[in-house]
Design a protein around this motif. Structure first.
Motif, PDB file in Angstrom:
ATOM      1  N   LYS B 182      -9.030   5.424 -11.027  1.00 21.96           N
ATOM      2  CA  LYS B 182      -7.612   5.418 -10.718  1.00 21.96           C
ATOM      3  C   LYS B 182      -6.973   4.299 -11.521  1.00 21.96           C
ATOM      4  O   LYS B 182      -7.644   3.351 -11.935  1.00 21.96           O
ATOM      5  CB  LYS B 182      -7.380   5.187  -9.222  1.00 21.96           C
ATOM      6  CG  LYS B 182      -7.848   6.334  -8.347  1.00 21.96           C
ATOM      7  CD  LYS B 182      -6.845   7.475  -8.335  1.00 21.96           C
ATOM      8  CE  LYS B 182      -7.362   8.611  -7.459  1.00 21.96           C
ATOM      9  NZ  LYS B 182      -6.404   9.728  -7.380  1.00 21.96           N
ATOM     10  N   TYR B 236       1.968   9.008  -8.357  1.00 22.54           N
ATOM     11  CA  TYR B 236       1.126   9.573  -7.299  1.00 22.54           C
ATOM     12  C   TYR B 236       0.695  10.997  -7.652  1.00 22.54           C
ATOM     13  O   TYR B 236      -0.473  11.352  -7.535  1.00 22.54           O
ATOM     14  CB  TYR B 236       1.888   9.554  -5.971  1.00 22.54           C
ATOM     15  CG  TYR B 236       1.122  10.152  -4.814  1.00 22.54           C
ATOM     16  CD1 TYR B 236       0.123   9.422  -4.175  1.00 22.54           C
ATOM     17  CD2 TYR B 236       1.375  11.448  -4.367  1.00 22.54           C
ATOM     18  CE1 TYR B 236      -0.592   9.954  -3.117  1.00 22.54           C
ATOM     19  CE2 TYR B 236       0.663  11.997  -3.313  1.00 22.54           C
ATOM     20  CZ  TYR B 236      -0.320  11.242  -2.692  1.00 22.54           C
ATOM     21  OH  TYR B 236      -1.029  11.788  -1.643  1.00 22.54           O
ATOM     22  N   THR B 242      -3.022   5.091  -6.358  1.00 19.12           N
ATOM     23  CA  THR B 242      -3.865   5.395  -5.210  1.00 19.12           C
ATOM     24  C   THR B 242      -3.657   4.342  -4.138  1.00 19.12           C
ATOM     25  O   THR B 242      -3.268   3.214  -4.424  1.00 19.12           O
ATOM     26  CB  THR B 242      -5.350   5.462  -5.593  1.00 19.12           C
ATOM     27  OG1 THR B 242      -6.097   5.883  -4.454  1.00 19.12           O
ATOM     28  CG2 THR B 242      -5.876   4.099  -6.029  1.00 19.12           C
ATOM     29  N   TYR B 243      -3.869   4.725  -2.905  1.00 15.42           N
ATOM     30  CA  TYR B 243      -3.888   3.758  -1.802  1.00 15.42           C
ATOM     31  C   TYR B 243      -4.794   4.337  -0.733  1.00 15.42           C
ATOM     32  O   TYR B 243      -5.216   5.486  -0.829  1.00 15.42           O
ATOM     33  CB  TYR B 243      -2.471   3.466  -1.297  1.00 15.42           C
ATOM     34  CG  TYR B 243      -1.846   4.505  -0.401  1.00 15.42           C
ATOM     35  CD1 TYR B 243      -1.549   5.778  -0.879  1.00 15.42           C
ATOM     36  CD2 TYR B 243      -1.553   4.217   0.926  1.00 15.42           C
ATOM     37  CE1 TYR B 243      -0.966   6.724  -0.059  1.00 15.42           C
ATOM     38  CE2 TYR B 243      -0.963   5.168   1.750  1.00 15.42           C
ATOM     39  CZ  TYR B 243      -0.682   6.416   1.258  1.00 15.42           C
ATOM     40  OH  TYR B 243      -0.124   7.352   2.067  1.00 15.42           O
ATOM     41  N   THR B 244      -5.102   3.544   0.289  1.00 22.36           N
ATOM     42  CA  THR B 244      -6.113   4.001   1.245  1.00 22.36           C
ATOM     43  C   THR B 244      -5.591   5.087   2.163  1.00 22.36           C
ATOM     44  O   THR B 244      -6.372   5.739   2.849  1.00 22.36           O
ATOM     45  CB  THR B 244      -6.605   2.840   2.126  1.00 22.36           C
ATOM     46  OG1 THR B 244      -5.453   2.248   2.741  1.00 22.36           O
ATOM     47  CG2 THR B 244      -7.335   1.799   1.326  1.00 22.36           C
ATOM     48  N   GLY B 245      -4.278   5.273   2.222  1.00 19.34           N
ATOM     49  CA  GLY B 245      -3.728   6.260   3.139  1.00 19.34           C
ATOM     50  C   GLY B 245      -3.127   5.608   4.359  1.00 19.34           C
ATOM     51  O   GLY B 245      -2.377   6.217   5.105  1.00 19.34           O
ATOM     52  N   LYS B 246      -3.475   4.352   4.561  1.00 21.92           N
ATOM     53  CA  LYS B 246      -2.941   3.630   5.712  1.00 21.92           C
ATOM     54  C   LYS B 246      -1.816   2.727   5.224  1.00 21.92           C
ATOM     55  O   LYS B 246      -2.000   1.985   4.261  1.00 21.92           O
ATOM     56  CB  LYS B 246      -4.073   2.807   6.314  1.00 21.92           C
ATOM     57  CG  LYS B 246      -3.665   1.874   7.424  1.00 21.92           C
ATOM     58  CD  LYS B 246      -4.905   1.238   8.012  1.00 21.92           C
ATOM     59  CE  LYS B 246      -4.646  -0.182   8.432  1.00 21.92           C
ATOM     60  NZ  LYS B 246      -5.805  -0.817   9.020  1.00 21.92           N
ATOM     61  N   PRO B 247      -0.659   2.766   5.863  1.00 26.73           N
ATOM     62  CA  PRO B 247       0.425   1.896   5.431  1.00 26.73           C
ATOM     63  C   PRO B 247       0.091   0.413   5.666  1.00 26.73           C
ATOM     64  O   PRO B 247      -0.676   0.088   6.571  1.00 26.73           O
ATOM     65  CB  PRO B 247       1.601   2.312   6.314  1.00 26.73           C
ATOM     66  CG  PRO B 247       1.226   3.624   6.902  1.00 26.73           C
ATOM     67  CD  PRO B 247      -0.264   3.647   6.958  1.00 26.73           C
ATOM     68  N   ASP B 249      -1.750  -1.638   4.170  1.00 30.79           N
ATOM     69  CA  ASP B 249      -3.177  -1.972   4.124  1.00 30.79           C
ATOM     70  C   ASP B 249      -3.455  -2.902   2.935  1.00 30.79           C
ATOM     71  O   ASP B 249      -3.899  -2.473   1.879  1.00 30.79           O
ATOM     72  CB  ASP B 249      -3.997  -0.684   4.014  1.00 30.79           C
ATOM     73  CG  ASP B 249      -5.480  -0.934   4.215  1.00 30.79           C
ATOM     74  OD1 ASP B 249      -5.854  -2.098   4.454  1.00 30.79           O
ATOM     75  OD2 ASP B 249      -6.260   0.023   4.116  1.00 30.79           O
ATOM     76  N   GLY B 252      -7.203  -3.089   2.013  1.00 32.20           N
ATOM     77  CA  GLY B 252      -7.660  -1.863   1.393  1.00 32.20           C
ATOM     78  C   GLY B 252      -7.296  -1.809  -0.085  1.00 32.20           C
ATOM     79  O   GLY B 252      -8.102  -1.402  -0.929  1.00 32.20           O
ATOM     80  N   GLN B 255      -9.454  -4.148  -1.991  1.00 29.20           N
ATOM     81  CA  GLN B 255     -10.803  -3.593  -2.108  1.00 29.20           C
ATOM     82  C   GLN B 255     -10.870  -2.605  -3.280  1.00 29.20           C
ATOM     83  O   GLN B 255     -11.825  -2.609  -4.058  1.00 29.20           O
ATOM     84  CB  GLN B 255     -11.152  -2.900  -0.790  1.00 29.20           C
ATOM     85  CG  GLN B 255     -12.614  -2.525  -0.664  1.00 29.20           C
ATOM     86  CD  GLN B 255     -12.816  -1.468   0.408  1.00 29.20           C
ATOM     87  OE1 GLN B 255     -11.899  -1.112   1.146  1.00 29.20           O
ATOM     88  NE2 GLN B 255     -14.039  -0.957   0.496  1.00 29.20           N
ATOM     89  N   LEU B 256      -9.817  -1.764  -3.403  1.00 29.47           N
ATOM     90  CA  LEU B 256      -9.788  -0.778  -4.489  1.00 29.47           C
ATOM     91  C   LEU B 256      -9.787  -1.469  -5.850  1.00 29.47           C
ATOM     92  O   LEU B 256     -10.450  -1.032  -6.785  1.00 29.47           O
ATOM     93  CB  LEU B 256      -8.538   0.097  -4.369  1.00 29.47           C
ATOM     94  CG  LEU B 256      -8.566   1.147  -3.262  1.00 29.47           C
ATOM     95  CD1 LEU B 256      -7.190   1.749  -3.065  1.00 29.47           C
ATOM     96  CD2 LEU B 256      -9.571   2.230  -3.608  1.00 29.47           C
ATOM     97  N   GLN B 261     -12.126   0.307  -8.801  1.00 27.76           N
ATOM     98  CA  GLN B 261     -11.716   1.700  -8.678  1.00 27.76           C
ATOM     99  C   GLN B 261     -10.338   1.899  -9.297  1.00 27.76           C
ATOM    100  O   GLN B 261      -9.960   3.005  -9.634  1.00 27.76           O
ATOM    101  CB  GLN B 261     -11.668   2.100  -7.197  1.00 27.76           C
ATOM    102  CG  GLN B 261     -13.010   2.029  -6.502  1.00 27.76           C
ATOM    103  CD  GLN B 261     -13.892   3.183  -6.879  1.00 27.76           C
ATOM    104  OE1 GLN B 261     -13.430   4.306  -7.070  1.00 27.76           O
ATOM    105  NE2 GLN B 261     -15.182   2.921  -7.040  1.00 27.76           N
TER     106      GLN B 261
END
Lengths: 296, 436
Positions: B182, B236, B242-247, B249, B252, B255-256, B261
């Motif tokens: 990503k 997007y 990309t993001y973890t899907g959680k607002p 975060d 997260g 970490q990416l 990543q």
């Protein structure tokens, strides 16, 4: 009949009940009443200032499409959590109730998730289902070549939340169902066996009806679990997202009350949740009473 | 019996005597992890060098938890003396009425410290011309990038993208060359949107961002917002962002980026120290650059994020003075230098900056440089001053929900106008509840 037979003084029973009453009033009745009262106020800053607004808060809630969406989410969430955690719990208990070698270990492992703190479980699942660096998508990529965005897709996000909530509560149902299975009257099952009933018939015609008191009890407990105890999973995994798709009543109450300082609105939502759960419980008793077989 | 009473009485008296000697001050903050220890050490230093004062420091959880706890404690009449409050809580804190406007109480011989704040910081925290709180941890977003991935993708590792289009072009190369799965990540957080609004010189609320008078209208349905959303949605859809899907975060997103990543991450300058350590541990070379801005827009500057320290009302004068002594010590030149080096948060005093420059700090630690230059180059105007909105936390969620709806395919214009209406409604209700 003399109802005071056991006590000489009329006051003694009340005195003995006093400690329980004090605790109930302080920690249960008083907060409940206070919540009802607060729901009629517009409250700023956790109660630093408030003004009476009557049923305004309720009006706002019931005309807000977002709140109706949250209500719908909660119903969907609770329905699937209750159905799956009980069905899976029952299926696993029947399997774990058989005397195969290593049954102690199976039972222990089945109960394990229940002993884990919900916060820890939430964080572990968050790591596992990270779309880029999580173990689940890593395995899916090398086996099937797919990497779903677990938390970005509304359906998958709700599915994942249901899965986590079920996974967490199955152990509880297993404990009770195993206890129930072991207390079944052996002679009835034996009679069925002699009469030539198949295992399928024995389960649905004998075991399942005999378990109905347990099922009824678990139905109520699981409903309460789904409504009140799913907060940590939502908070840790999705924060109600994507765009409110996984926002459920209990999470919204927390958010309105403690993140947005809308204490009055949060109180009104608590009252609604309270009424909904009381209504469901009464309904379950009404419907359940005729069908539950208490044996004896 | 009599003797016992005398002993009890005497010891009580002695107790009072001791209590009178040391003024007890409580300080609540929202920094967990390594920063808790950092703050604890500073407080111990203070207690050691100020024998008359004993500061007790407590970690109270998130920014929101800390503010909640302070309001509840104030309601019960035992508020902590000093509370850390996040920048978007400023209007809330003012409206709550449990704090004193700090500038009125700063002794004349220490006033110089208030004039020492670097301009963008003073700009944010001077409300109505006055400091209501002491600025402490300040940060804004910058671009972090992985120089190794840039090299692999054939990009110039010393020249990170500066505009929205440049980001998209870099992403095209990174993804096409498979240098990373990503391209870019940042937490799905309204804070970044607010920054991009400011970079375009636009406002987020009426009445000059709520600075001239109480804001009554939130500007979400704006051209500035449209530009941001179009670009973000484009990234997007192409699989660049990309993001973890959680607002919200933050971890997260880190970490990416740290696990390589994603080639770039936009996040707070307060993570510089963390990123340097993490890139070293994960074996890649870290670069930092300015926050990319929309093309064809003059870079206006960022809003100071972070938190400040507030003094609560209703304490005896002696305690209030002691608390103020601690506050001014805690944020003085030396301590700000230490704080910056330990975290990456800005040294918010001009004199601290001078010390760091004299030590050649920015030359020796170039990663800290982008953060700092970006802040200094911010223009001082209403846009970079940041909005003062009472229900800011709620409006942030509205913006974050809107972004997620746009990702799912909702028409941008429609999403913006709906979110705008929701935000105005929230603001209207908040304002009504405060007036009563």
């Amino acid at each position: 009949m003399d109802t005071h037979a056991a006590y000489k003084s009329r006051w003694l029973p009340w005195v003995l009940l006093l400690p329980s009453f004090v605790i109930l009033i302080l920690f249960l009745y008083y907060p409940t009443i206070e919540t009802f009262v607060l729901s009629l106020y517009q409250v700023a800053f956790l109660g630093l200032s408030k003004s009476f607004v009557g049923i305004e808060n309720y009006k706002i809630l019931f005309t807000d499409p977002e709140y109706l969406q949250i209500f719908k989410n909660t119903v969907v969430f609770a329905f699937f959590v209750v159905i799956f955690s009980m069905a899976v719990g029952l299926a696993l208990s029947v399997l774990a109730n058989q005397r195969v070698s290593g049954w102690r270990i199976y039972r222990l492992l089945l109960i394990w998730p229940y002993a884990l703190s919900p916060a820890v479980a939430g964080v572990i699942f968050l790591f596992m289902f990270n779309p880029q660096s999580g173990i689940v998508n890593y395995l899916l990529t090398i086996t099937l070549g797919i990497a779903p965005d677990w938390l970005t897709n509304p359906t998958l996000a709700m599915g994942l939340l249901v899965f986590v909530a079920v996974w967490k509560n199955v152990g509880y149902n297993v404990v009770f169902y195993i206890a129930g299975l072991q207390n079944l009257p052996g002679e009835v099952l034996e009679a069925a066996l002699i009469d030539g009933a198949t295992p399928w018939q024995r389960f649905w015609r004998v075991t399942f009806p005999l378990l109905s008191p347990m099922t009824f009890f678990l139905l109520i407990i699981n409903t309460i679990y789904a409504f009140f105890e799913a907060f940590p999973f939502v908070d840790l995994l999705t924060k109600g997202g994507p765009s409110n798709a996984t926002n459920i009543l209990i999470f919204n109450i927390y958010r309105d009350g403690f993140e947005y300082y809308k204490t009055g609105m949060a109180a009104a939502q608590s009252v609604i949740l309270f009424i909904a759960v009381v209504f469901l419980t009464i309904l379950q008793f009404r419907v359940g009473e005729g069908r539950v077989h208490y044996g004896g | 019996m009599k003797r016992l009473a005398t002993v009890v009485g005497l010891s009580a008296l002695l107790g009072f005597a001791f209590a009178a000697e040391k003024v007890q001050i409580t300080f609540w903050h929202a920094f967990g992890g390594g920063r808790t220890a950092f703050i604890q050490r500073a407080v111990e230093d203070f207690n050691y060098t100020h024998p008359g004062i004993e500061v007790k420091v407590e970690y109270k959880g998130s920014y929101r938890d800390t503010l909640n706890a302070a309001i509840l404690a104030a309601k019960q009449g035992n508020a902590p003396h000093i509370v850390q409050i996040f920048e978007v809580g400023s209007q809330l804190a003012l409206d709550s009425g449990i704090f004193v406007p700090i500038e009125n109480y700063v002794p004349a011989d220490l006033k110089f410290q208030l004039d020492d704040y670097i301009k963008p910081v003073a700009n944010y925290y001077r409300i109505g011309g006055k400091f209501n709180s002491i600025p402490w941890n300040s940060s804004n977003p910058i671009l972090y990038y992985n120089k190794d991935i840039f090299k692999k993708a054939g990009l110039d590792p010393e020249n990170p993208p500066k505009t929205f289009n440049e980001v998209a072009q870099a992403c095209e190369k990174i993804i096409a060359s498979k240098a990373a799965p990503k391209c870019i990540t940042w937490p799905l957080h309204s804070w970044f949107v607010e920054q991009w609004i400011a970079e375009q010189g636009a406002l987020l609320a009426n009445n000059e961002n709520g600075r001239a008078a109480r804001a009554t209208n939130v500007y979400i349905d704006s051209e500035a917002m449209k530009r941001i959303m179009k670009w973000w949605k484009g990234l997007y859809d192409k699989g660049y962002y990309t993001y973890t899907g959680k607002p919200e975060d933050w971890d997260g997103a880190n970490q990416l980026f740290v696990s390589q990543q994603a080639a770039m991450e936009i996040t707070s300058t307060s993570d510089v120290t963390f990123m340097q350590n993490a890139s070293f541990e994960n074996g890649f070379e870290l670069g930092t650059g300015f926050l990319p801005v929309p093309d064809g827009v003059e870079r206006n500057g960022t809003v100071v994020g972070g938190a400040s320290l507030w003094l609560t009302k209703g304490h005896p004068q002696e305690e209030q003075e002691a608390a103020l002594t601690f506050l001014l010590w805690f944020t003085n030149t030396e301590n700000m230098v230490r704080w910056h080096k330990g975290t990456g948060y800005f040294p918010v005093l001009n004199t601290s900056v001078k010390v760091l420059e004299w030590q050649n700090w920015f030359e020796r630690n170039p990663a800290y440089r982008a953060a700092f230059d970006q802040l200094l180059q911010s223009k001082a105007n209403r846009a970079t001053q940041g909005a003062l909105i009472g229900p800011f936390p709620e409006i942030r969620t509205i913006i974050e929900n809107m972004v997620q709806e746009i990702f799912q395919g909702k028409d941008i214009a429609k999403a913006l106008s709906e979110a705008d209406a929701q935000a105005d409604q929230a603001l209207k209700r908040y304002n009504a509840s405060v007036k009563k």
